[in-house]
Design a protein around this motif. Structure first.
Motif, PDB file in Angstrom:
ATOM      1  N   ASP A 282      45.890  44.742  45.701  1.00 10.75           N
ATOM      2  CA  ASP A 282      45.983  43.290  45.588  1.00 10.75           C
ATOM      3  C   ASP A 282      44.738  42.657  46.201  1.00 10.75           C
ATOM      4  OD1 ASP A 282      46.358  43.439  48.427  1.00 10.75           O
ATOM      5  OD2 ASP A 282      48.506  43.721  48.081  1.00 10.75           O
ATOM      6  N   ALA A 283      44.669  41.330  46.112  1.00 13.49           N
ATOM      7  CA  ALA A 283      43.488  40.610  46.603  1.00 13.49           C
ATOM      8  C   ALA A 283      43.276  40.833  48.094  1.00 13.49           C
ATOM      9  CB  ALA A 283      43.642  39.120  46.310  1.00 13.49           C
ATOM     10  N   LEU A 286      41.678  44.195  48.284  1.00 13.21           N
ATOM     11  CA  LEU A 286      40.445  44.240  47.498  1.00 13.21           C
ATOM     12  C   LEU A 286      39.273  43.638  48.266  1.00 13.21           C
ATOM     13  CD1 LEU A 286      39.147  44.906  44.737  1.00 13.21           C
ATOM     14  CD2 LEU A 286      39.745  42.589  44.007  1.00 13.21           C
ATOM     15  N   LEU A 317      37.987  48.438  37.565  1.00 11.94           N
ATOM     16  CA  LEU A 317      38.313  47.066  37.954  1.00 11.94           C
ATOM     17  C   LEU A 317      38.341  46.143  36.745  1.00 11.94           C
ATOM     18  CD1 LEU A 317      36.173  46.715  41.221  1.00 11.94           C
ATOM     19  CD2 LEU A 317      38.634  47.105  41.041  1.00 11.94           C
ATOM     20  N   GLN A 320      41.511  46.409  34.838  1.00 14.78           N
ATOM     21  CA  GLN A 320      42.608  45.874  35.648  1.00 14.78           C
ATOM     22  C   GLN A 320      42.619  44.345  35.613  1.00 14.78           C
ATOM     23  OE1 GLN A 320      41.822  47.433  39.535  1.00 14.78           O
ATOM     24  NE2 GLN A 320      42.807  49.406  39.145  1.00 14.78           N
ATOM     25  N   ARG A 322      40.253  42.515  37.136  1.00 15.20           N
ATOM     26  CA  ARG A 322      39.804  42.034  38.440  1.00 15.20           C
ATOM     27  C   ARG A 322      38.358  41.537  38.452  1.00 15.20           C
ATOM     28  NH1 ARG A 322      42.586  45.712  43.139  1.00 15.20           N
ATOM     29  NH2 ARG A 322      44.723  45.464  42.411  1.00 15.20           N
ATOM     30  N   GLU A 325      38.203  35.927  35.297  1.00 15.52           N
ATOM     31  CA  GLU A 325      39.213  34.930  35.617  1.00 15.52           C
ATOM     32  C   GLU A 325      40.100  34.674  34.412  1.00 15.52           C
ATOM     33  OE1 GLU A 325      37.209  31.466  36.945  1.00 15.52           O
ATOM     34  OE2 GLU A 325      36.601  32.342  38.868  1.00 15.52           O
TER      35      GLU A 325
END
Length: 578
Positions: A282-283, A286, A317, A320, A322, A325
């Motif tokens: 998760d952020a 990350l 990434l 995924q 990531r 946006e």
């Protein structure tokens, strides 16, 4: 700079994997030129040594212990690669050997008793595990001819180790060598270890190359070996050279171990950083993982392995979601799937594609990761219009002018197609219509360089070769995004192509269409592809920089080796003693 200074500062020049091997070659070259040893007026001059060897060979021949010595020409001025020191002389390998003989021709027998039959493959890392060496059938009258004993030198005359030499240590069993080896038996008045060092030197390899008659492969046969020009020192100095080279090779071993340790640490540090980034769930996890990569970026990208790991991280990434946006104006993936199914039905009704297959949505336990809310798990078969194997043709069907066939060798690492003098086929229009590639088709190799992929982005006519699978997608799917997913860790695992995969590679149309697939909106697919292209171009620049740095390091090393000074009075480098 002296040789000892070079060794003391060599860590500054160890930028490339070739640095220590080049230093080893330099050491061997200066050794056989007499630059690592001192002259001693009490040594028996090499000219006298040669006379003694010729007398010894004549006695052995008269006694029936060796074959009649072959006659070779003296070394003329054009064969002398350099001026030898006082007490040395130039000669031919044949003149310091009691004989050269090809190994015995027989079939290896896997039995524990009998005469051992030493083959090229039995020599590993300059040693022999005699318990693993097979035996052979050989008559008693032949054994003595082909017997190998301590001090013999065996030269490979074929295969991947062609030209390489093995110095026999003590032989604990009765043994002969196989026919792909040439046995050199130096005179006892010559150091076998010195001859071994000569047979590892650049001078030796250069002479073999010059005798190759333009084939590019060293010419290794008994005639070529007999005629090798050898710079011969006195026996006592040969022994001093062997000792000096041994000490310097020990230092090279230490430098190589240091280089390997440092490289392993760099790879380990870089891999740990990128793996932490890939495994961030998760952020919250990350962010620190990214800070770790950013803070140690020089370490992460210090090796080709590190750059490769960064590429894989970018792909992982990206698929995924990531690296991009979300945009609320994008068409949601579930709506996209409905549009794709409608498009497939329309094309089927129009007779343009075969009947679409039915593919179930991946169950929760099949899903490889948690997707962004606007994405959808599906299968490649659900978003693919069709797949088709490339056609196979007989050799006589190929022509000089015709439709080009795309091969794996035409695919670049960046997934593009660049035709390299492709085979061509005179194909009928109906068959061409069936097999031709269209812009946006994804080609996947199913044999040979299995898993290699590229997207066709051209307007010329072409068909895939037999080892390729052609996948065609509707406008709602960006084929470069599909390729990125298949090349990511997730895709490589499913294809059985990852380093950690325990399954056999499974690259065929059916298995690929059954693969679960993370589908974003078409707009986000394009943003992801654009981001990947930008970041992978940056990785290419990093790799080019590493290559340039390596080339610069090699140039510095060459300059340093050229700059090593020697004492012209006795040929010994300043600061180096024998």
């Amino acid at each position: 700079m002296t040789l000892q200074n070079l060794l003391d500062r060599f860590d500054l020049l160890m930028d490339t994997p070739e640095s220590v091997p080049k230093l080893r070659q330099f050491i061997l070259q200066v050794a056989i030129q007499g630059h690592l040893s001192e002259r001693n007026p009490n040594d028996t001059p090499a000219e006298v040594l040669l006379e003694q060897i010729q007398h010894e060979k004549q006695q052995l021949y008269d006694a029936g212990e060796i074959r009649k010595p072959k006659t070779v020409a003296d070394v003329d001025e054009s064969d002398k690669a350099f001026a030898v020191p006082r007490f040395w002389t130039w000669t031919r390998l044949n003149k310091i050997a009691l004989g050269l003989r090809y190994g015995y021709t027989a079939s290896a027998k896997e039995k524990e008793e009998g005469v051992r039959f030493l083959r090229i493959t039995d020599i590993q890392d300059n040693s022999v595990e005699w318990t693993e060496v097979p035996s052979c059938d050989i008559g008693d009258d032949e054994i003595e001819k082909y017997r190998i004993r301590e001090g013999d030198l065996l030269v490979a005359r074929t295969g991947g180790t062609i030209g390489k030499t093995f110095l026999m240590p003590k032989v604990p069993v009765e043994a002969v060598c196989a026919s792909y080896l040439i046995r050199i038996r130096p005179s006892p008045q010559v150091s076998s270890s010195f001859v071994k060092r000569y047979l590892e030197s650049p001078l030796y390899w250069r002479q073999l190359s010059e005798a190759s008659s333009g084939t590019g492969q060293p010419n290794v046969n008994s005639t070529a070996l007999r005629e090798l020009a050898v710079p011969l020192p006195p026996l006592e100095e040969q022994q001093r050279i062997v000792e000096a080279v041994g000490q310097l090779m020990d230092e090279c071993d230490a430098l190589e171990e240091q280089q390997e340790r440092e490289h392993a640490l760099q790879v380990q540090a870089g891999t740990a950083a990128t793996e932490a980034l890939q495994s961030a769930d998760d952020a919250e996890t990350l962010r620190p993982a990214w800070e770790r990569v950013r803070g140690h970026f020089d370490t992460v990208t210090a090796t080709p392995e590190g750059v490769d790991a960064l590429r894989q991280t970018i792909l992982q990434l990206a698929v995924q979601g990531r690296l991009t946006e979300r945009d609320p104006d994008d068409t949601p993936a579930d709506v996209l799937l409905e549009e794709i199914q409608q498009e497939k039905q329309r094309l089927y009704d129009a007779g343009e594609i075969r009947k679409p297959g039915n593919y179930s949505q991946p169950d929760a336990d099949e899903r490889l990761l948690e997707l962004p809310s606007s994405w959808q798990w599906t299968r490649i078969g659900s978003i693919c219009l069709e797949s088709l194997y490339g056609p196979r043709y007989n050799k006589e069907e190929y022509v000089e002018e015709g439709t080009p066939t795309i091969r794996t060798t035409d695919m670049t690492e960046r997934g593009e197609i660049n035709l390299q003098d492709p085979p061509r086929i005179d194909v009928e229009e109906e068959e061409l219509a069936k097999h031709r590639v269209l812009e946006g088709d994804l080609l996947v190799t199913r044999s040979g360089s299995i898993g290699t992929m590229a997207v066709f982005r051209h307007d010329y006519e072409a068909i895939p070769s037999a080892y390729l699978i052609r996948f065609r997608f509707p406008s709602q799917v960006i084929p470069e995004f599909v390729r990125a997913y298949l090349n990511s860790t997730y895709g490589q695992d499913l294809l059985g192509l990852s380093e950690n995969s325990t399954a056999q590679p499974n690259v065929n149309g059916t298995s690929i269409k059954e693969m679960q697939f993370p589908l974003p909106s078409v707009e986000e697919q394009q943003r992801i592809v654009d981001t990947i292209d930008h970041l992978l171009s940056f990785c290419d620049d990093l790799e080019d920089l590493l290559s340039e740095t390596g080339e610069h390091g090699e140039q510095l090393l060459e300059a340093a080796l050229t700059d090593v000074s020697v004492d012209q009075q006795n040929g010994a480098p300043t600061g180096v003693t024998a």
